[in-house]
Motif scaffolding. Structure first.
Motif, PDB file in Angstrom:
ATOM      1  N   ARG A   2      33.071  34.407  51.490  1.00 54.71           N
ATOM      2  CA  ARG A   2      34.481  34.118  50.766  1.00 54.71           C
ATOM      3  C   ARG A   2      34.401  32.611  50.765  1.00 54.71           C
ATOM      4  O   ARG A   2      34.878  32.045  49.590  1.00 54.71           O
ATOM      5  N   LYS A   3      34.273  31.839  51.744  1.00 53.30           N
ATOM      6  CA  LYS A   3      33.915  30.359  51.847  1.00 53.30           C
ATOM      7  C   LYS A   3      33.302  29.698  50.954  1.00 53.30           C
ATOM      8  O   LYS A   3      33.497  28.807  50.026  1.00 53.30           O
ATOM      9  N   GLN A   4      32.054  30.347  50.701  1.00 50.99           N
ATOM     10  CA  GLN A   4      30.856  30.010  49.849  1.00 50.99           C
ATOM     11  C   GLN A   4      31.347  30.256  48.328  1.00 50.99           C
ATOM     12  O   GLN A   4      31.180  29.211  47.431  1.00 50.99           O
ATOM     13  N   TRP A   5      32.007  31.414  48.266  1.00 49.18           N
ATOM     14  CA  TRP A   5      32.617  31.702  46.595  1.00 49.18           C
ATOM     15  C   TRP A   5      33.697  30.545  46.169  1.00 49.18           C
ATOM     16  O   TRP A   5      33.600  30.027  45.231  1.00 49.18           O
ATOM     17  N   ALA A   6      34.413  30.372  47.379  1.00 47.10           N
ATOM     18  CA  ALA A   6      35.647  29.439  46.861  1.00 47.10           C
ATOM     19  C   ALA A   6      34.841  27.902  46.736  1.00 47.10           C
ATOM     20  O   ALA A   6      35.376  27.123  45.852  1.00 47.10           O
ATOM     21  N   LYS A   7      33.753  27.673  47.457  1.00 43.61           N
ATOM     22  CA  LYS A   7      33.464  26.309  47.293  1.00 43.61           C
ATOM     23  C   LYS A   7      32.610  26.398  45.908  1.00 43.61           C
ATOM     24  O   LYS A   7      32.639  25.617  45.087  1.00 43.61           O
ATOM     25  N   ASP A   8      31.856  27.182  45.621  1.00 47.02           N
ATOM     26  CA  ASP A   8      31.049  27.415  44.442  1.00 47.02           C
ATOM     27  C   ASP A   8      31.678  27.493  43.059  1.00 47.02           C
ATOM     28  O   ASP A   8      31.635  27.040  42.101  1.00 47.02           O
ATOM     29  N   LEU A   9      33.148  28.009  43.392  1.00 48.53           N
ATOM     30  CA  LEU A   9      33.894  27.969  42.058  1.00 48.53           C
ATOM     31  C   LEU A   9      35.150  26.990  42.115  1.00 48.53           C
ATOM     32  O   LEU A   9      36.144  27.011  41.474  1.00 48.53           O
ATOM     33  N   GLY A  10      34.860  26.301  43.059  1.00 46.13           N
ATOM     34  CA  GLY A  10      35.908  25.191  43.194  1.00 46.13           C
ATOM     35  C   GLY A  10      36.458  24.211  41.957  1.00 46.13           C
ATOM     36  O   GLY A  10      37.501  23.761  41.646  1.00 46.13           O
ATOM     37  N   GLY A  11      35.457  24.094  41.109  1.00 49.96           N
ATOM     38  CA  GLY A  11      35.589  23.397  39.910  1.00 49.96           C
ATOM     39  C   GLY A  11      36.674  24.177  38.838  1.00 49.96           C
ATOM     40  O   GLY A  11      36.847  23.378  38.109  1.00 49.96           O
ATOM     41  N   PHE A  12      36.875  25.278  39.088  1.00 52.69           N
ATOM     42  CA  PHE A  12      37.736  25.926  38.381  1.00 52.69           C
ATOM     43  C   PHE A  12      39.130  26.221  39.014  1.00 52.69           C
ATOM     44  O   PHE A  12      40.207  26.865  38.569  1.00 52.69           O
ATOM     45  N   VAL A  13      39.488  25.450  39.960  1.00 53.03           N
ATOM     46  CA  VAL A  13      40.655  25.374  40.658  1.00 53.03           C
ATOM     47  C   VAL A  13      41.832  25.148  39.681  1.00 53.03           C
ATOM     48  O   VAL A  13      42.982  25.936  40.010  1.00 53.03           O
ATOM     49  N   ASN A  14      41.874  24.285  38.506  1.00 51.99           N
ATOM     50  CA  ASN A  14      42.817  23.928  37.650  1.00 51.99           C
ATOM     51  C   ASN A  14      42.479  24.658  36.489  1.00 51.99           C
ATOM     52  O   ASN A  14      43.201  24.603  35.173  1.00 51.99           O
ATOM     53  N   ARG A  15      41.438  25.723  36.365  1.00 51.69           N
ATOM     54  CA  ARG A  15      41.114  26.445  35.003  1.00 51.69           C
ATOM     55  C   ARG A  15      40.775  27.947  35.561  1.00 51.69           C
ATOM     56  O   ARG A  15      39.824  28.553  35.383  1.00 51.69           O
ATOM     57  N   LEU A  16      42.173  28.707  35.994  1.00 47.42           N
ATOM     58  CA  LEU A  16      42.191  29.923  36.186  1.00 47.42           C
ATOM     59  C   LEU A  16      41.826  30.985  35.053  1.00 47.42           C
ATOM     60  O   LEU A  16      41.398  32.031  35.245  1.00 47.42           O
ATOM     61  N   ASP A  17      42.044  30.118  33.941  1.00 46.60           N
ATOM     62  CA  ASP A  17      41.846  30.854  32.639  1.00 46.60           C
ATOM     63  C   ASP A  17      40.266  31.151  32.660  1.00 46.60           C
ATOM     64  O   ASP A  17      39.781  32.329  32.123  1.00 46.60           O
ATOM     65  N   ALA A  18      39.377  30.308  33.067  1.00 42.46           N
ATOM     66  CA  ALA A  18      37.987  30.623  33.107  1.00 42.46           C
ATOM     67  C   ALA A  18      37.552  31.673  34.194  1.00 42.46           C
ATOM     68  O   ALA A  18      36.834  32.468  33.736  1.00 42.46           O
ATOM     69  N   ILE A  19      38.278  31.789  35.074  1.00 35.70           N
ATOM     70  CA  ILE A  19      38.084  32.616  36.211  1.00 35.70           C
ATOM     71  C   ILE A  19      38.508  34.065  35.595  1.00 35.70           C
ATOM     72  O   ILE A  19      37.685  35.146  35.545  1.00 35.70           O
ATOM     73  N   GLU A  20      39.465  34.375  34.919  1.00 35.56           N
ATOM     74  CA  GLU A  20      39.956  35.629  34.102  1.00 35.56           C
ATOM     75  C   GLU A  20      39.092  35.873  33.034  1.00 35.56           C
ATOM     76  O   GLU A  20      38.568  37.051  32.936  1.00 35.56           O
ATOM     77  N   PHE A  21      38.513  34.665  32.360  1.00 36.59           N
ATOM     78  CA  PHE A  21      37.434  35.210  31.394  1.00 36.59           C
ATOM     79  C   PHE A  21      36.234  35.724  31.925  1.00 36.59           C
ATOM     80  O   PHE A  21      35.937  36.685  31.231  1.00 36.59           O
ATOM     81  N   ALA A  22      35.774  35.363  33.014  1.00 39.66           N
ATOM     82  CA  ALA A  22      34.523  35.700  33.847  1.00 39.66           C
ATOM     83  C   ALA A  22      34.905  37.161  34.324  1.00 39.66           C
ATOM     84  O   ALA A  22      34.043  37.996  34.105  1.00 39.66           O
ATOM     85  N   LEU A  23      36.036  37.319  34.652  1.00 38.31           N
ATOM     86  CA  LEU A  23      36.203  38.851  35.234  1.00 38.31           C
ATOM     87  C   LEU A  23      36.258  39.829  33.784  1.00 38.31           C
ATOM     88  O   LEU A  23      36.039  40.895  34.130  1.00 38.31           O
ATOM     89  N   GLU A  24      36.703  39.350  32.984  1.00 38.92           N
ATOM     90  CA  GLU A  24      36.689  40.332  31.467  1.00 38.92           C
ATOM     91  C   GLU A  24      35.297  40.351  31.058  1.00 38.92           C
ATOM     92  O   GLU A  24      35.016  41.289  29.989  1.00 38.92           O
ATOM     93  N   HIS A  25      34.240  39.505  31.546  1.00 38.68           N
ATOM     94  CA  HIS A  25      32.820  39.375  30.900  1.00 38.68           C
ATOM     95  C   HIS A  25      31.781  39.854  31.884  1.00 38.68           C
ATOM     96  O   HIS A  25      30.865  38.914  31.686  1.00 38.68           O
ATOM     97  N   LEU A  26      32.050  40.475  33.091  1.00 39.05           N
ATOM     98  CA  LEU A  26      31.221  40.783  33.958  1.00 39.05           C
ATOM     99  C   LEU A  26      29.944  41.578  33.441  1.00 39.05           C
ATOM    100  O   LEU A  26      30.018  42.237  32.330  1.00 39.05           O
TER     101      LEU A  26
END
Length: 80
Positions: A39-63
């Protein structure tokens, strides 16, 4: 220098979606690993999207349909 990390709530959302989407394929992918370290590694690797949660949602919709992604593959989907 401290880099941002994705908050626990976002990691929970991602991991929950992965379990629902991939089921045992997701669980077996990480079998034997320390879940907190994962979980910590994922949090670190995705830290650049902390203010771009829309990008996280996009990725979840395009797995990927054929296999669960690792954190770096998920990050690439976020950048699409």
């Amino acid at each position: 220098m401290s880099f941002p990390t994705l908050p626990d709530s976002s990691i929970n959302r991602i991991f929950s979606e992965m379990v629902l989407t991939y089921g045992s394929d997701w669980m077996m992918k990480w079998e034997g690993l320390d879940i907190d370290a994962l979980r910590k590694q994922w949090a670190k690797d995705l830290g650049g999207f902390v203010n771009r949660l829309d990008a996280i949602e996009f990725a979840l919709e395009h797995l990927p349909v054929d296999r669960p992604p690792n954190s770096l593959q998920f990050r690439v989907i976020c950048m699409a």
